[in-house]
Design an enzyme around this catalytic site. Structure first.
Site, PDB file in Angstrom:
ATOM      1  N   ASP A   1     121.526  54.542  56.648  1.00 36.17           N
ATOM      2  CA  ASP A   1     122.286  55.726  57.040  1.00 36.17           C
ATOM      3  C   ASP A   1     121.688  56.354  58.297  1.00 36.17           C
ATOM      4  O   ASP A   1     122.409  56.775  59.203  1.00 36.17           O
ATOM      5  CB  ASP A   1     122.297  56.747  55.897  1.00 36.17           C
ATOM      6  CG  ASP A   1     122.784  56.124  54.599  1.00 36.17           C
ATOM      7  OD1 ASP A   1     123.379  55.032  54.656  1.00 36.17           O
ATOM      8  OD2 ASP A   1     122.557  56.713  53.533  1.00 36.17           O
TER       9      ASP A   1
ATOM     10  N   ASP B   1     119.681  47.447  52.029  1.00 33.21           N
ATOM     11  CA  ASP B   1     118.820  47.982  53.109  1.00 33.21           C
ATOM     12  C   ASP B   1     117.419  48.273  52.594  1.00 33.21           C
ATOM     13  O   ASP B   1     116.438  48.047  53.289  1.00 33.21           O
ATOM     14  CB  ASP B   1     119.463  49.211  53.787  1.00 33.21           C
ATOM     15  CG  ASP B   1     119.713  50.390  52.856  1.00 33.21           C
ATOM     16  OD1 ASP B   1     119.680  50.221  51.614  1.00 33.21           O
ATOM     17  OD2 ASP B   1     119.934  51.503  53.383  1.00 33.21           O
TER      18      ASP B   1
ATOM     19  N   HIS C   1     123.356  48.231  49.017  1.00 29.03           N
ATOM     20  CA  HIS C   1     122.131  48.153  48.206  1.00 29.03           C
ATOM     21  C   HIS C   1     121.242  46.992  48.644  1.00 29.03           C
ATOM     22  O   HIS C   1     120.614  46.342  47.807  1.00 29.03           O
ATOM     23  CB  HIS C   1     122.463  48.030  46.708  1.00 29.03           C
ATOM     24  CG  HIS C   1     122.864  49.334  46.082  1.00 29.03           C
ATOM     25  ND1 HIS C   1     122.059  50.035  45.221  1.00 29.03           N
ATOM     26  CD2 HIS C   1     123.988  50.083  46.230  1.00 29.03           C
ATOM     27  CE1 HIS C   1     122.681  51.148  44.833  1.00 29.03           C
ATOM     28  NE2 HIS C   1     123.859  51.203  45.447  1.00 29.03           N
TER      29      HIS C   1
HETATM   30  C1  GLA Z   1     122.934  55.071  49.990  1.00 26.88           C
HETATM   31  C2  GLA Z   1     121.538  54.962  50.606  1.00 26.88           C
HETATM   32  C3  GLA Z   1     121.500  53.812  51.610  1.00 26.88           C
HETATM   33  C4  GLA Z   1     122.005  52.522  50.960  1.00 26.88           C
HETATM   34  C5  GLA Z   1     123.340  52.741  50.283  1.00 26.88           C
HETATM   35  C6  GLA Z   1     123.810  51.543  49.522  1.00 26.88           C
HETATM   36  O1  GLA Z   1     123.862  55.422  50.973  1.00 26.88           O
HETATM   37  O2  GLA Z   1     121.218  56.167  51.264  1.00 26.88           O
HETATM   38  O3  GLA Z   1     120.189  53.673  52.111  1.00 26.88           O
HETATM   39  O4  GLA Z   1     121.049  51.996  50.080  1.00 26.88           O
HETATM   40  O5  GLA Z   1     123.294  53.835  49.392  1.00 26.88           O
HETATM   41  O6  GLA Z   1     124.043  50.479  50.376  1.00 26.88           O
END
Ligand code: GLA
Length: 395
Positions: free
Chosen positions: A174, A40, A38
């Site tokens: 991701d 990025d 949480h």
């Molecule tokens: C999900 C979102 C990512 C990131 C994570 C938490 O996977 O797609 O962008 O924010 O949660 O780190």
């Protein structure tokens, strides 16, 4: 003999859409985040690695603009690719294909459609980015079918927004991990501008992905939880008079972050601030520890990250916490939730010389008596795999 994913996808393409020219193949891996949760979407660096598990698409360009897609276990989907596509009903897998088509057309225009067959060995709704991998694989397939060359930065520019079509808007972790990772390496990802620094995983270090058997579906309830954490971080910044976390962190260390947080009201806003600022510092320290093969310091940062996700940002789940404790009791130096939270998987630091003992310990302490437990899907070693770009060059 085991049939490769490429062959399986090519066979599925043929059986669904009939014989034709040789299938083209695109693959995009899932990822497991080692540390940096949480943050990025606040443009702070994160440290995931791509998995050897991936979405593989076999496809053939079509002469018209129709897109047809089939996936094992999913209904067949077909639509005409035009600008301004409407969403399919929520939860329909067609939305990922539509998101890819929309992502391409917003930047490059519409073009030839494809017939496509998808196979995957990524468990869905586990926090391993199967949905981003699907979006990426379809986007790359449509670009390829239309002879469009797009590099890492072009793709990073459009993919996170593209995912909004499916109703989710996370950060870019991701997509960056799935595109830009290198085999045998973790990925230190920064966002201003988006870049991946491959960091070799030291010899003897390994990781298990362990599923809590609670599902972190990107349902509206979980999305609302996710977005509320994002809002809480933004509110903390506004209250403290900062434009972004990069400014907060310019000269900050763990102690000064706590001092700043003390002037925020108790609750989620303070928790989000403490988490995001602390986690950003932990990522950089964990990346340094990885580079120096300092397992103790690396483990410390991962364990702190879990505690912060659980207690400050409050994104854990009782079953994930139980799983993390079971991993530590089984001899793992560190374990933490991975991904968006609210269920899904944990990542377990399991050095090679202890990995079997840790795996058996988890089965005994956590999975015993759980009929739904399937080791291939729920407890597996995370090999640091190649991203989609490396897979294409190699392929
Ligand atoms: C999900 C979102 C990512 C990131 C994570 C938490 O996977 O797609 O962008 O924010 O949660 O780190």
């Amino acid at each position: 003999m085991e049939v490769s994913a490429n062959q399986q996808a090519a066979d599925l393409l043929k059986s669904a859409f009939g014989p034709g020219p040789a299938a083209r193949i695109i693959a995009a891996p899932g990822r497991v985040n080692l540390i940096g949760e949480h943050i990025d979407y606040h443009l702070q660096a994160v440290l995931p690695m791509a998995l050897e598990r991936r979405i593989t698409i076999a496809f053939r360009p079509r002469p018209d603009s129709t897109i047809r897609a089939i996936s094992a276990g999913q209904p067949r989907r077909e639509f005409v690719w035009s600008k301004g596509l409407e969403q399919a009903p929520a939860g329909d897998w067609a939305n990922y294909i539509r998101a890819a088509a929309e992502t391409v057309s917003l930047r490059w225009g519409t073009g030839r459609g494809i017939d496509a067959a998808v196979v995957s060995d990524l468990p869905p709704a586990a926090g391993l980015s199967s949905s981003s991998a699907l979006l990426i694989a379809f986007t790359l397939a449509l670009l390829d079918a239309n002879g469009i060359e797009a590099g890492f930065e072009d793709l990073m520019d459009v993919l996170p927004d593209g995912e909004q079509f499916v109703g989710t808007r996370g950060g870019g972790m991701d997509h960056a991990a799935s595109l830009g990772s290198r085999s045998g390496h973790a990925s230190l990802i920064s966002f201003t501008p988006p870049a991946v620094e491959p960091v070799p995983v030291p010899a003897g270090w390994s990781f298990l992905v362990a599923h809590s058997l609670t599902h972190a579906e990107k349902s509206s309830a979980v999305m609302e939880q996710y977005n509320s954490r994002r809002r809480a971080g933004a509110e903390a910044l506004a209250t403290l008079g900062f434009a972004n976390f990069t400014d907060v962190l310019k000269a900050a260390d763990f102690a000064s972050v706590e001092q700043m947080a003390a002037s925020l009201p108790e609750g989620l806003v303070r928790g989000a601030f403490l988490h995001v600022a602390g986690e950003s510092l932990r990522v950089l320290d964990a990346a340094a520890a990885l580079k120096e093969a300092d397992a103790e310091r690396f483990a410390l940062r991962l364990n702190q990250a879990h505690a912060s996700a659980r207690d400050q940002l409050r994104i854990s789940h009782p079953e994930v916490d139980r799983l993390v404790v079971a991993a530590l009791e089984s001899g793992a130096p560190a374990a933490r939730l991975t991904g968006a939270g609210f269920g899904g998987c944990s990542v377990v630091f399991a050095p090679q010389d202890r990995i079997e003992a840790i795996r058996l310990g988890l089965i005994e302490r956590f999975y015993a008596g759980r009929a739904e437990f399937d080791p291939a899907q729920h407890l597996f070693e995370a090999q640091p795999g190649a991203g989609a770009i490396q897979l294409r060059t190699a392929g």
